[in-house]
Design a protein around this motif. Sequence first.
Motif, PDB file in Angstrom:
ATOM      1  N   GLN A   1      58.173  42.819  42.051  1.00 56.97           N
ATOM      2  CA  GLN A   1      56.901  43.724  41.086  1.00 56.97           C
ATOM      3  C   GLN A   1      56.579  44.719  42.472  1.00 56.97           C
ATOM      4  OE1 GLN A   1      55.668  40.319  38.303  1.00 56.97           O
ATOM      5  NE2 GLN A   1      54.350  42.513  38.162  1.00 56.97           N
ATOM      6  N   THR A   2      57.641  45.175  43.138  1.00 53.85           N
ATOM      7  CA  THR A   2      57.236  46.219  44.184  1.00 53.85           C
ATOM      8  C   THR A   2      58.228  47.424  44.109  1.00 53.85           C
ATOM      9  OG1 THR A   2      56.394  44.270  45.625  1.00 53.85           O
ATOM     10  CG2 THR A   2      56.870  46.443  46.785  1.00 53.85           C
ATOM     11  N   ASN A   3      57.798  48.596  44.210  1.00 54.19           N
ATOM     12  CA  ASN A   3      58.449  49.636  44.158  1.00 54.19           C
ATOM     13  C   ASN A   3      58.435  50.537  45.411  1.00 54.19           C
ATOM     14  OD1 ASN A   3      60.266  51.264  42.714  1.00 54.19           O
ATOM     15  ND2 ASN A   3      59.034  51.912  41.071  1.00 54.19           N
ATOM     16  N   LEU A   4      59.610  50.926  45.828  1.00 54.55           N
ATOM     17  CA  LEU A   4      59.629  51.731  47.124  1.00 54.55           C
ATOM     18  C   LEU A   4      59.354  53.116  46.626  1.00 54.55           C
ATOM     19  CD1 LEU A   4      60.506  52.287  50.065  1.00 54.55           C
ATOM     20  CD2 LEU A   4      62.661  53.033  49.162  1.00 54.55           C
ATOM     21  N   VAL A   5      58.173  53.757  47.234  1.00 54.68           N
ATOM     22  CA  VAL A   5      57.702  55.120  47.052  1.00 54.68           C
ATOM     23  C   VAL A   5      58.303  56.181  47.853  1.00 54.68           C
ATOM     24  CG1 VAL A   5      55.565  56.444  46.888  1.00 54.68           C
ATOM     25  CG2 VAL A   5      55.545  54.037  46.380  1.00 54.68           C
ATOM     26  N   LYS A   6      58.449  55.932  49.193  1.00 56.84           N
ATOM     27  CA  LYS A   6      58.949  56.844  50.026  1.00 56.84           C
ATOM     28  C   LYS A   6      59.270  56.350  51.376  1.00 56.84           C
ATOM     29  CE  LYS A   6      54.650  58.772  51.545  1.00 56.84           C
ATOM     30  NZ  LYS A   6      53.939  60.258  51.520  1.00 56.84           N
ATOM     31  N   VAL A   7      60.299  56.733  52.451  1.00 56.77           N
ATOM     32  CA  VAL A   7      60.634  56.306  53.354  1.00 56.77           C
ATOM     33  C   VAL A   7      60.190  57.265  54.296  1.00 56.77           C
ATOM     34  CG1 VAL A   7      62.739  55.877  54.938  1.00 56.77           C
ATOM     35  CG2 VAL A   7      62.966  55.630  52.319  1.00 56.77           C
ATOM     36  N   MET A   8      59.672  56.801  55.452  1.00 57.49           N
ATOM     37  CA  MET A   8      58.868  57.838  56.389  1.00 57.49           C
ATOM     38  C   MET A   8      59.434  57.579  57.830  1.00 57.49           C
ATOM     39  SD  MET A   8      55.052  57.331  55.111  1.00 57.49           S
ATOM     40  CE  MET A   8      55.151  55.455  54.827  1.00 57.49           C
ATOM     41  N   GLY A   9      59.404  58.849  58.757  1.00 54.97           N
ATOM     42  CA  GLY A   9      59.826  58.803  59.979  1.00 54.97           C
ATOM     43  C   GLY A   9      60.101  60.228  60.383  1.00 54.97           C
ATOM     44  N   LYS A  10      60.288  60.214  61.661  1.00 54.72           N
ATOM     45  CA  LYS A  10      60.418  61.933  62.323  1.00 54.72           C
ATOM     46  C   LYS A  10      61.967  62.138  61.862  1.00 54.72           C
ATOM     47  CE  LYS A  10      57.037  62.719  65.799  1.00 54.72           C
ATOM     48  NZ  LYS A  10      56.946  61.365  66.471  1.00 54.72           N
ATOM     49  N   GLU A  11      62.868  61.650  62.476  1.00 51.84           N
ATOM     50  CA  GLU A  11      64.404  61.811  62.187  1.00 51.84           C
ATOM     51  C   GLU A  11      64.835  60.362  61.705  1.00 51.84           C
ATOM     52  OE1 GLU A  11      66.312  62.852  65.581  1.00 51.84           O
ATOM     53  OE2 GLU A  11      65.292  64.985  65.665  1.00 51.84           O
ATOM     54  N   LYS A  12      64.662  59.347  62.099  1.00 50.28           N
ATOM     55  CA  LYS A  12      65.244  58.145  61.661  1.00 50.28           C
ATOM     56  C   LYS A  12      63.771  57.304  60.927  1.00 50.28           C
ATOM     57  CE  LYS A  12      65.433  55.167  65.622  1.00 50.28           C
ATOM     58  NZ  LYS A  12      64.483  54.343  65.101  1.00 50.28           N
ATOM     59  N   VAL A  13      64.378  56.145  60.112  1.00 53.23           N
ATOM     60  CA  VAL A  13      63.283  55.449  59.473  1.00 53.23           C
ATOM     61  C   VAL A  13      62.378  54.801  60.363  1.00 53.23           C
ATOM     62  CG1 VAL A  13      63.296  53.399  57.928  1.00 53.23           C
ATOM     63  CG2 VAL A  13      65.033  55.005  57.779  1.00 53.23           C
ATOM     64  N   GLU A  14      61.041  54.972  60.067  1.00 50.03           N
ATOM     65  CA  GLU A  14      60.148  54.256  60.932  1.00 50.03           C
ATOM     66  C   GLU A  14      59.221  53.232  60.178  1.00 50.03           C
ATOM     67  OE1 GLU A  14      57.954  57.334  63.057  1.00 50.03           O
ATOM     68  OE2 GLU A  14      59.759  58.131  63.859  1.00 50.03           O
ATOM     69  N   LYS A  15      59.109  53.545  58.950  1.00 56.21           N
ATOM     70  CA  LYS A  15      58.274  52.794  58.051  1.00 56.21           C
ATOM     71  C   LYS A  15      58.367  53.140  56.593  1.00 56.21           C
ATOM     72  CE  LYS A  15      54.011  55.350  58.968  1.00 56.21           C
ATOM     73  NZ  LYS A  15      52.785  55.292  59.224  1.00 56.21           N
ATOM     74  N   ILE A  16      58.258  52.361  55.561  1.00 55.44           N
ATOM     75  CA  ILE A  16      58.307  52.484  54.055  1.00 55.44           C
ATOM     76  C   ILE A  16      57.086  52.434  53.512  1.00 55.44           C
ATOM     77  CG2 ILE A  16      60.893  52.130  53.970  1.00 55.44           C
ATOM     78  CD1 ILE A  16      59.832  49.264  52.831  1.00 55.44           C
ATOM     79  N   GLU A  17      56.650  53.217  52.295  1.00 56.16           N
ATOM     80  CA  GLU A  17      55.718  53.275  51.659  1.00 56.16           C
ATOM     81  C   GLU A  17      56.215  52.579  50.265  1.00 56.16           C
ATOM     82  OE1 GLU A  17      53.011  56.383  51.046  1.00 56.16           O
ATOM     83  OE2 GLU A  17      52.505  55.689  49.119  1.00 56.16           O
ATOM     84  N   CYS A  18      55.521  51.363  49.865  1.00 57.81           N
ATOM     85  CA  CYS A  18      55.820  50.612  48.768  1.00 57.81           C
ATOM     86  C   CYS A  18      54.428  50.804  47.693  1.00 57.81           C
ATOM     87  CB  CYS A  18      55.879  49.382  48.894  1.00 57.81           C
ATOM     88  SG  CYS A  18      57.423  49.296  49.926  1.00 57.81           S
ATOM     89  N   ILE A  19      54.559  50.333  46.489  1.00 51.95           N
ATOM     90  CA  ILE A  19      53.666  50.277  45.546  1.00 51.95           C
ATOM     91  C   ILE A  19      53.704  49.092  44.660  1.00 51.95           C
ATOM     92  CG2 ILE A  19      54.580  51.763  43.908  1.00 51.95           C
ATOM     93  CD1 ILE A  19      51.561  52.826  43.120  1.00 51.95           C
ATOM     94  N   LYS A  20      52.764  48.253  44.251  1.00 49.50           N
ATOM     95  CA  LYS A  20      52.879  47.240  43.404  1.00 49.50           C
ATOM     96  C   LYS A  20      53.233  47.549  41.861  1.00 49.50           C
ATOM     97  CE  LYS A  20      52.677  43.540  44.661  1.00 49.50           C
ATOM     98  NZ  LYS A  20      54.126  42.784  45.222  1.00 49.50           N
ATOM     99  N   THR A  21      53.768  46.613  41.034  1.00 48.76           N
ATOM    100  CA  THR A  21      53.939  47.183  39.767  1.00 48.76           C
ATOM    101  C   THR A  21      53.382  46.182  38.802  1.00 48.76           C
ATOM    102  OG1 THR A  21      55.935  45.967  39.284  1.00 48.76           O
ATOM    103  CG2 THR A  21      56.042  48.396  40.309  1.00 48.76           C
ATOM    104  N   GLU A  22      53.107  46.401  37.545  1.00 49.85           N
ATOM    105  CA  GLU A  22      52.870  45.498  36.620  1.00 49.85           C
ATOM    106  C   GLU A  22      53.641  45.535  35.571  1.00 49.85           C
ATOM    107  OE1 GLU A  22      48.924  45.607  35.097  1.00 49.85           O
ATOM    108  OE2 GLU A  22      48.857  47.841  34.742  1.00 49.85           O
ATOM    109  N   LEU A  23      53.851  44.448  34.833  1.00 47.52           N
ATOM    110  CA  LEU A  23      54.874  44.682  33.819  1.00 47.52           C
ATOM    111  C   LEU A  23      54.325  44.766  32.224  1.00 47.52           C
ATOM    112  CD1 LEU A  23      57.239  41.666  35.173  1.00 47.52           C
ATOM    113  CD2 LEU A  23      58.045  44.136  35.459  1.00 47.52           C
ATOM    114  N   VAL A  24      54.859  45.751  31.548  1.00 49.77           N
ATOM    115  CA  VAL A  24      54.029  46.098  30.484  1.00 49.77           C
ATOM    116  C   VAL A  24      55.084  46.325  29.455  1.00 49.77           C
ATOM    117  CG1 VAL A  24      52.893  47.968  29.395  1.00 49.77           C
ATOM    118  CG2 VAL A  24      52.467  47.886  31.840  1.00 49.77           C
ATOM    119  N   LYS A  25      54.544  45.673  28.184  1.00 48.34           N
ATOM    120  CA  LYS A  25      55.445  45.644  26.982  1.00 48.34           C
ATOM    121  C   LYS A  25      55.274  47.060  26.515  1.00 48.34           C
ATOM    122  CE  LYS A  25      56.144  41.007  25.126  1.00 48.34           C
ATOM    123  NZ  LYS A  25      55.493  40.115  25.319  1.00 48.34           N
ATOM    124  N   LYS A  26      56.460  47.580  26.014  1.00 48.81           N
ATOM    125  CA  LYS A  26      56.437  48.948  25.502  1.00 48.81           C
ATOM    126  C   LYS A  26      57.679  49.090  24.442  1.00 48.81           C
ATOM    127  CE  LYS A  26      55.293  51.938  29.227  1.00 48.81           C
ATOM    128  NZ  LYS A  26      55.726  53.452  30.189  1.00 48.81           N
TER     129      LYS A  26
END
Length: 420
Positions: free
Chosen positions: A300-325
Amino acid sequence: MGFSKEEISDKANYCLGCKVKMCRKGCPLENDITQFIAYIKEEKYEEAYHTLCETTVLSPICGRICPHKSQCEGSCVRGIKGESVSIGNLEAYVGDLAIENGYQIPKFSEEKKNKKVAVIGGGPAGLTAAANLARHGYDVTIYEKYDKLGGILRHGIPEFRLGKDILDKQIEKILELGIKVKSGVALGKDYSLEDLEKKYDAILLAFGANISSKMGILGEDLQGVYGGNELLEKNTHPDYTNKKVAVIGGGNVAMDTSRTIKRLGAKEVTVIYRRAEKQMPAEKKEIEDAKEEGINFLFQTNLVKVMGKEKVEKIECIKTELVKKEGETREVPVDVVGSNFELPMDYVVMAVGSKVEEKIVNLLELELTSRGNIKIDENYMTSKKKIFAAGDLSGTKATVAWASRSGREASNAIMQYLEN
Ligand SMILES: Cc1cc2nc3c(=O)[nH]c(=O)nc-3n(C[C@H](O)[C@H](O)[C@H](O)COP(=O)(O)OP(=O)(O)OC[C@H]3O[C@@H](n4cnc5c(N)ncnc54)[C@H](O)[C@@H]3O)c2cc1C
């Protein structure tokens, strides 16, 4: 698969031999499971193999790597109150015996048909189609871009899940049906569809869909972001020593890449999946094996963006909740506002789906579906006459058995086309 004759006999005798064959309904290839198991009970192994051969030429492979729990074993009546019959183990046992003892794949017809068919791609769909056509007496040639046939079975699924010795031997058995092979030549590079149209009465495209999809997020083009399909297909990896790797996705590709990368020495491998564990498309056993091997999971985690100057240094994630639609068959993951967090990371591997190679499909000038797959009609024919398509590139459910079924049905359609 390392089972003794007695163990196999016990597994076979556990099958109730139901009259209404739910297991057969659950198998994409519609193997006559209760019948081949009945032959095992009587120790008639060659007969068991021939029963399987009515619908499949991939027994030792499907027996090992099919997602049995969501296919045949998932429909087994025994499974309602307890453990289902070990159909995969039994199928692999018979398939292995056929290799050891040289049981042949029977032909459907001894009559030679004076028609030539080219099959492009030697994966499960192409191999099955070529075998079916050869068994009916057609003159078949497989064109394959690599030196060896097998498709993702060779260039994707790691050795620790499917031994290449078994694959080699099964392919040899299939080719003994009299199939010709032109390997190391790629459609769109070494020859064109027009070249083939001049030489063959029908052409089956079965070159797969093994290009990793992208997420369309910030930082995806940084150095150190890879596609899981490409890493496994080409088997060229960066040095993972002391590195942290995030693998995004919850299917087979995510499991195989994370386990491969861990085995190649990564310090920490984390699978990031936007839904819950029980919703992961990967087989339960693969997930358990991955956990045992030390892979971390963030559900229940989504990748939001990949961060770094030229190469990967860190990532930003966000938690998700499961919803009936409304209108959705399963709960949908929705980002929880304000739950963002960052993780230091060296590499990010995308395993969120795969697609057909655009460069080739553009060259072929065939109609595509809205998802970018090659469009086929109910007879597996593409928008061009005498050109058919099967397997992942036509958008079948991406498993070996479904690709194989699609190859079988497309080859039946080709035969009908050629005889009318
Ligand atoms: C990492 C991974 C793990 C998987 N694990 C499982 C599993 O455990 N169980 C399961 O059931 N399914 C699994 N799958 C899915 C399954 O492997 C595929 O659905 C299946 O292989 C598709 O078969 P195919 O014949 O359509 O394509 P492919 O297997 O992709 O075969 C296509 C063939 O065409 C060749 N080709 C490509 N381009 C050209 C060209 N231009 N000219 C000539 N030849 C070309 C390729 O080299 C390849 O040999 C997995 C997939 C991946 C990527």
